[in-house]
Design a protein around this motif. Structure first.
Motif, PDB file in Angstrom:
ATOM      1  N   THR A  88     -15.742  13.839  -3.769  1.00 18.97           N
ATOM      2  CA  THR A  88     -14.764  12.764  -3.997  1.00 18.97           C
ATOM      3  C   THR A  88     -14.450  11.988  -2.723  1.00 18.97           C
ATOM      4  O   THR A  88     -13.620  11.084  -2.748  1.00 18.97           O
ATOM      5  N   LYS A 116     -13.678   8.085  -2.395  1.00 17.70           N
ATOM      6  CA  LYS A 116     -13.656   7.657  -3.797  1.00 17.70           C
ATOM      7  C   LYS A 116     -12.233   7.319  -4.225  1.00 17.70           C
ATOM      8  O   LYS A 116     -11.268   7.934  -3.785  1.00 17.70           O
ATOM      9  N   ALA A 133     -10.345  13.043  -2.195  1.00 12.53           N
ATOM     10  CA  ALA A 133     -10.437  11.668  -2.685  1.00 12.53           C
ATOM     11  C   ALA A 133      -9.608  10.749  -1.793  1.00 12.53           C
ATOM     12  O   ALA A 133      -8.522  11.106  -1.348  1.00 12.53           O
ATOM     13  N   ASP A 146     -13.791   4.714  -8.959  1.00 12.43           N
ATOM     14  CA  ASP A 146     -15.081   5.403  -8.902  1.00 12.43           C
ATOM     15  C   ASP A 146     -15.169   6.503  -9.946  1.00 12.43           C
ATOM     16  O   ASP A 146     -16.230   6.748 -10.522  1.00 12.43           O
ATOM     17  N   GLY A 161     -19.427   3.924 -12.291  1.00  9.71           N
ATOM     18  CA  GLY A 161     -18.343   4.900 -12.176  1.00  9.71           C
ATOM     19  C   GLY A 161     -18.555   6.064 -13.131  1.00  9.71           C
ATOM     20  O   GLY A 161     -19.405   6.015 -14.028  1.00  9.71           O
TER      21      GLY A 161
END
Length: 192
Positions: free
Chosen positions: A37, A40, A61, A107, A139
């Motif tokens: 991640t 992202k 992320a 994403d 995505g």
């Protein structure tokens, strides 16, 4: 699911975050499906009080947004975020409404135990269409749902039961109950 239902059980539902099924099934499954991640943008759909949203953020992320239909769940998520800031933003919104279309260019979209709230194929289609529009081209949707091969659960030992009091067929109402030491924490309905 009507917003009012989760508003009324928000506090008790948040207590299920430490349940055996979430910690030993949902969490490791989610982490393994998410993959990398880093860098992202991730949107967590049906985020509740932020249990899965915080897991996503802890995987690295860059940006994490949580969305839930319940205003009470979002208040709980924001309260936790204020006490233990991770940089997560939460919004009250239904994934099934056109207002959800404001969320774009992610994403990854995560739907941890969300899709089973669709009572019809058309509702499921609409939710999936809205999720599609929230993702940038290429995505990814990470969806975890109940196992359709085991629609009825009697896992009192593990803190969760699910029953269907009608023929087990598409659209049947499924009552899910979380328990702690055989005592009910909360109960709500999903669809098979």
């Amino acid at each position: 699911m009507p917003r009012e239902t989760y508003d009324s059980i928000a506090e008790s539902y948040s207590k299920t975050d430490s349940s055996l099924t979430k910690e030993h099934v949902a969490k490791p499954t989610l982490i393994s499906l998410l993959g990398n991640t880093k860098e992202k943008r991730v949107i967590d759909l049906g985020c509740g009080s932020g249990y899965s949203t915080r897991i996503i953020r802890e995987t690295g992320a860059e940006e994490v947004t949580g969305v839930d239909i319940s205003s009470e769940q979002i208040l709980l998520a924001r309260s936790i975020e204020n006490k233990q800031p991770l940089g997560i933003v939460y919004h009250q919104c239904s994934v099934n409404d056109d207002s959800f279309l404001q969320f774009q260019d992610f994403d990854i979209a995560v739907a941890l135990y969300l899709l089973h709230y669709s009572s019809t194929r058309n509702e499921l289609y609409n939710i999936c269409r809205n999720i599609y529009h929230a993702l940038h081209p290429g995505g990814m949707l990470v969806a975890v749902n109940s196992n359709p091969e085991s629609p009825i659960l009697t896992n009192i030992k593990y803190g969760i039961t699910a029953e269907i009091n009608a023929p087990v067929m598409e659209g049947a109402v499924r009552k899910v109950t979380y328990l702690n030491n055989s005592k009910q924490i909360c109960s709500f309905e999903t669809y098979f």
